[in-house]
Design a protein around this motif. Structure first.
Motif, PDB file in Angstrom:
ATOM      1  N   THR A  41      12.554   1.389  -4.257  1.00  0.00           N
ATOM      2  CA  THR A  41      11.876   0.328  -4.378  1.00  0.00           C
ATOM      3  C   THR A  41      10.748   0.682  -5.137  1.00  0.00           C
ATOM      4  N   VAL A  42      10.410   0.114  -6.334  1.00  0.00           N
ATOM      5  CA  VAL A  42       9.083   0.306  -7.012  1.00  0.00           C
ATOM      6  C   VAL A  42       8.099  -0.952  -7.210  1.00  0.00           C
ATOM      7  N   VAL A  43       7.031  -0.866  -6.637  1.00  0.00           N
ATOM      8  CA  VAL A  43       6.298  -2.003  -6.598  1.00  0.00           C
ATOM      9  C   VAL A  43       4.921  -1.534  -7.652  1.00  0.00           C
ATOM     10  N   GLU A  44       4.650  -2.495  -8.524  1.00  0.00           N
ATOM     11  CA  GLU A  44       3.561  -2.291  -9.734  1.00  0.00           C
ATOM     12  C   GLU A  44       2.407  -3.237  -9.449  1.00  0.00           C
ATOM     13  N   SER A  45       1.229  -2.335  -9.684  1.00  0.00           N
ATOM     14  CA  SER A  45      -0.164  -3.219  -9.507  1.00  0.00           C
ATOM     15  C   SER A  45      -0.874  -3.397 -10.754  1.00  0.00           C
ATOM     16  N   SER A  46      -1.278  -4.358 -11.259  1.00  0.00           N
ATOM     17  CA  SER A  46      -1.968  -4.715 -12.311  1.00  0.00           C
ATOM     18  C   SER A  46      -3.351  -4.172 -12.272  1.00  0.00           C
ATOM     19  N   ALA A  47      -3.806  -3.935 -11.125  1.00  0.00           N
ATOM     20  CA  ALA A  47      -5.341  -3.385 -10.978  1.00  0.00           C
ATOM     21  C   ALA A  47      -4.873  -1.841 -10.608  1.00  0.00           C
ATOM     22  N   HIS A  48      -6.073  -0.942 -10.854  1.00  0.00           N
ATOM     23  CA  HIS A  48      -5.936   0.264 -10.525  1.00  0.00           C
ATOM     24  C   HIS A  48      -7.237   0.615  -9.402  1.00  0.00           C
ATOM     25  N   THR A  49      -7.118  -0.054  -8.363  1.00  0.00           N
ATOM     26  CA  THR A  49      -8.123  -0.013  -7.211  1.00  0.00           C
ATOM     27  C   THR A  49      -7.526   0.288  -5.721  1.00  0.00           C
ATOM     28  N   VAL A  50      -8.264   0.725  -4.920  1.00  0.00           N
ATOM     29  CA  VAL A  50      -7.809   0.883  -3.561  1.00  0.00           C
ATOM     30  C   VAL A  50      -7.388  -0.322  -2.725  1.00  0.00           C
ATOM     31  N   VAL A  51      -8.033  -1.396  -3.224  1.00  0.00           N
ATOM     32  CA  VAL A  51      -7.392  -2.868  -2.888  1.00  0.00           C
ATOM     33  C   VAL A  51      -6.275  -3.104  -3.335  1.00  0.00           C
ATOM     34  N   ALA A  52      -5.866  -2.857  -4.415  1.00  0.00           N
ATOM     35  CA  ALA A  52      -4.634  -3.012  -4.907  1.00  0.00           C
ATOM     36  C   ALA A  52      -3.545  -2.112  -4.428  1.00  0.00           C
ATOM     37  N   GLY A  53      -3.955  -1.078  -3.999  1.00  0.00           N
ATOM     38  CA  GLY A  53      -3.064   0.078  -3.325  1.00  0.00           C
ATOM     39  C   GLY A  53      -2.673  -0.706  -2.204  1.00  0.00           C
ATOM     40  N   HIS A  54      -3.535  -1.196  -1.249  1.00  0.00           N
ATOM     41  CA  HIS A  54      -3.296  -1.823   0.035  1.00  0.00           C
ATOM     42  C   HIS A  54      -2.414  -2.992  -0.084  1.00  0.00           C
ATOM     43  N   ALA A  55      -2.661  -3.840  -1.163  1.00  0.00           N
ATOM     44  CA  ALA A  55      -1.817  -4.962  -1.398  1.00  0.00           C
ATOM     45  C   ALA A  55      -0.233  -4.589  -1.816  1.00  0.00           C
ATOM     46  N   ALA A  56      -0.208  -3.201  -2.690  1.00  0.00           N
ATOM     47  CA  ALA A  56       1.051  -2.998  -2.796  1.00  0.00           C
ATOM     48  C   ALA A  56       1.958  -2.367  -1.671  1.00  0.00           C
ATOM     49  N   ALA A  57       1.228  -1.459  -0.918  1.00  0.00           N
ATOM     50  CA  ALA A  57       1.678  -0.974   0.266  1.00  0.00           C
ATOM     51  C   ALA A  57       2.396  -2.099   1.102  1.00  0.00           C
ATOM     52  N   GLU A  58       1.736  -3.305   1.346  1.00  0.00           N
ATOM     53  CA  GLU A  58       1.989  -4.248   2.036  1.00  0.00           C
ATOM     54  C   GLU A  58       3.441  -5.053   1.342  1.00  0.00           C
ATOM     55  N   ARG A  59       3.294  -5.201  -0.067  1.00  0.00           N
ATOM     56  CA  ARG A  59       4.535  -5.832  -0.496  1.00  0.00           C
ATOM     57  C   ARG A  59       5.716  -4.930  -0.356  1.00  0.00           C
ATOM     58  N   THR A  60       5.394  -3.627  -0.552  1.00  0.00           N
ATOM     59  CA  THR A  60       6.790  -2.634  -0.405  1.00  0.00           C
ATOM     60  C   THR A  60       7.256  -2.795   0.907  1.00  0.00           C
ATOM     61  N   LEU A  61       6.441  -2.633   2.057  1.00  0.00           N
ATOM     62  CA  LEU A  61       7.000  -2.602   3.329  1.00  0.00           C
ATOM     63  C   LEU A  61       7.565  -4.025   3.634  1.00  0.00           C
ATOM     64  N   ALA A  62       7.323  -5.086   3.092  1.00  0.00           N
ATOM     65  CA  ALA A  62       7.703  -6.602   3.262  1.00  0.00           C
ATOM     66  C   ALA A  62       9.029  -6.488   2.780  1.00  0.00           C
ATOM     67  N   ILE A  63       9.471  -5.779   1.394  1.00  0.00           N
ATOM     68  CA  ILE A  63      10.539  -5.910   0.741  1.00  0.00           C
ATOM     69  C   ILE A  63      11.363  -5.226   1.397  1.00  0.00           C
ATOM     70  N   ASN A  64      11.038  -3.852   2.150  1.00  0.00           N
ATOM     71  CA  ASN A  64      11.952  -2.898   2.914  1.00  0.00           C
ATOM     72  C   ASN A  64      11.066  -2.391   3.924  1.00  0.00           C
ATOM     73  N   PRO A  65      11.290  -3.025   5.137  1.00  0.00           N
ATOM     74  CA  PRO A  65      10.667  -2.539   6.329  1.00  0.00           C
ATOM     75  C   PRO A  65      11.171  -1.152   6.757  1.00  0.00           C
TER      76      PRO A  65
END
Length: 369
Positions: A244-268
C-alpha cells in the motif's frame, strides 16, 4: 567659508586613479587582485576610496569584461520557502553555500515551483546571472530544467534527474539504501507494510498511488525508494502488488500525519509504515500518538534522510550526507567549469536502527474512526 550648493561628485575609478597618480589597473587590483600590490599601496588606495566615497569597481562592468557573474544558480524543485523549511534541503544548501564561499562565489536560488509554464521558466532562468547551475532533485521533464540546459553552462545534478549528458552528478543509492531498511523491517517479521511517499508527479495528489502512478518515469528518487521496498518483499516471498503506497502532495509533518491516517484506513492490518522521508515519518508518529497507537509495539515507523530532529527522537531511518552532497556539488561544479569534464559521485548512507521498529504484534486494529 560657505559650502557650495552643489553636492560633491562621487569618485570613479578613473578620478581616483588620477588623484593618486596611479593607473586604473592599480585601483582595480586593490579590490580584485590585492596580491599584485604592496600592502602600503593597497592601503593608500582603499583609504582614498573611503574618503571619496568610492564603492569599488562596478561588478556589472567587471562581469561584462570577464564574462563571469561570480555566482552559482541553484535550481530547486519546489517553492523558494522549501529550501528554508525542509531539513534535508537546508543541510544541502548549507553545504553548497560553504563550497561557494571557498570559491569566492555567490549563490542564487531559482525555485522551480509548480504552476509555471515553459515561457515563465525560460524567462527566470535566462535572466539569472550565474556561471553554472546546481540542480537539486528536479523531475526530468521540468520546464526549468529544459531552460537550464539551453543555457549550456556547467551543471551539476544532485539526486535527479540521472544521466544528463555533460552534467556531473552527486547522489546516493536510494534503492539500495531503502532495500537495506526494508530488509531490516521484514527481518523483524513484518509482512503487511505501507509506504508514505512524496509526490510522484507534477500534479498534486493525496491518496493511494495506483500501479500506473508508481511507474512515473520523472521522479527518480521516490520511485527508487519504493522499488527498494518492493525488492525486499520479492526477496522474502511477498507479493509487491500488495504494498500500500500513499502519496502526499506536500512535504510536511501535517502531510505525514494525514498520509498515515489514510494508509491505515485503507488497510487497518498494516504493522509497519515505511516513509520515504523523515518529515513524513515524524508526521506518522504524531498520528500514532493521536490515535493512541504505541510505536513500535503496535506500529513500526521508519524514515529516510537522517535529519537532526529524527535522530534526536530515535527514529529508525537511513542517514544520508545531505550537507556533504552540497559541498561535493559545489566542488564538482568548480572542477567542471575549469576542465570541461563531468563526473559521478555516489555517496554512502547508513542504516540507523533507532527504537521505532520492532517485531509486529498479532492483532487487528480495526477501521480508523
Amino acid at each position: 567659508m560657505p559650502r557650495s550648493g552643489h553636492p560633491r561628485r562621487q569618485a570613479t575609478l578613473a578620478s581616483l586613479a588620477a588623484e593618486l597618480k596611479v593607473s586604473r589597473t592599480t585601483v582595480s587590483n586593490a579590490y580584485n587582485r590585492p596580491d599584485q600590490l604592496s600592502a602600503e599601496l593597497r592601503n593608500r588606495v582603499l583609504e582614498a576610496a573611503k574618503r571619496r566615497g568610492y564603492p569599488g569597481p562596478d561588478p556589472v562592468a567587471r562581469s561584462l569584461r570577464t564574462r563571469k557573474a561570480g555566482a552559482v544558480g541553484l535550481l530547486l524543485t519546489e517553492a523558494l520557502s522549501y529550501s528554508f523549511r525542509d531539513p534535508a534541503a537546508t543541510s544541502f544548501v548549507a553545504g553548497l553555500s560553504e563550497s561557494c564561499e571557498e570559491a569566492g562565489q555567490g549563490l542564487l536560488l531559482i525555485p522551480a515551483g509548480p504552476g509555471r509554464d515553459d515561457v515563465e521558466a525560460a524567462a527566470v532562468v535566462q535572466q539569472a546571472g550565474v556561471d553554472g547551475f546546481v540542480v537539486y532533485s528536479v523531475a526530468d521533464d521540468d520546464p526549468y530544467l529544459a531552460a537550464v540546459l539551453e543555457r549550456r553552462l556547467p551543471m551539476v545534478v544532485c539526486d535527479q534527474p540521472r544521466e544528463i549528458e555533460g552534467a556531473s552528478l552527486v547522489g546516493i543509492d536510494d534503492r539500495g539504501a531503502m532495500r537495506e531498511l526494508a530488509d531490516h523491517l521484514l527481518g523483524l517479521g513484518h509482512t503487511r507494510v505501507g509506504v508514505l511517499c512524496m509526490r510522484l508527479g507534477h500534479d498534486a495528489r493525496d491518496g493511494r498511488a495506483d500501479a500506473e502512478r508508481l511507474q512515473s518515469p520523472h521522479f527518480h528518487v521516490q520511485r527508487e525508494r519504493i522499488a527498494g521496498v518492493q525488492d525486499a518483499m520479492l526477496a522474502t516471498g511477498l507479493d509487491p502488488a500488495t504494498l500500500t503506497v500513499v502519496e502526499s502532495s506536500a512535504h510536511t509533518v501535517v502531510a505525514g500525519h494525514a498520509a498515515a491516517e489514510r494508509t491505515l484506513a485503507i488497510n487497518p492490518d498494516i504493522t509497519a509504515l515505511i516513509c520515504t522521508t523523515d518529515v513524513l515519518a515524524l508526521g506518522a508518529r504524531e498520528f500514532a500518538r493521536w490515535r493512541g497507537i504505541d510505536v513500535p509495539s503496535e506500529l513500526s515507523v521508519t524514515g529516510f534522510d537522517g535529519v537532526p530532529e529524527a535522530l534526536a527522537t530515535g527514529l529508525t531511518t537511513v542517514r544520508q550526507p545531505a550537507e556533504e552532497k552540497g559541498r561535493r556539488a559545489g566542488a564538482l561544479l568548480q572542477q567542471g567549469s575549469s576542465s570541461g569534464e563531468s563526473s559521478v559521485e555516489i555517496l554512502g548512507t547508513e542504516l540507523i536502527r533507532g527504537h521505532t521498529a520492532a517485531p509486529p504484534r498479532t492483532w487487528h486494529r480495526g477501521p480508523a474512526e
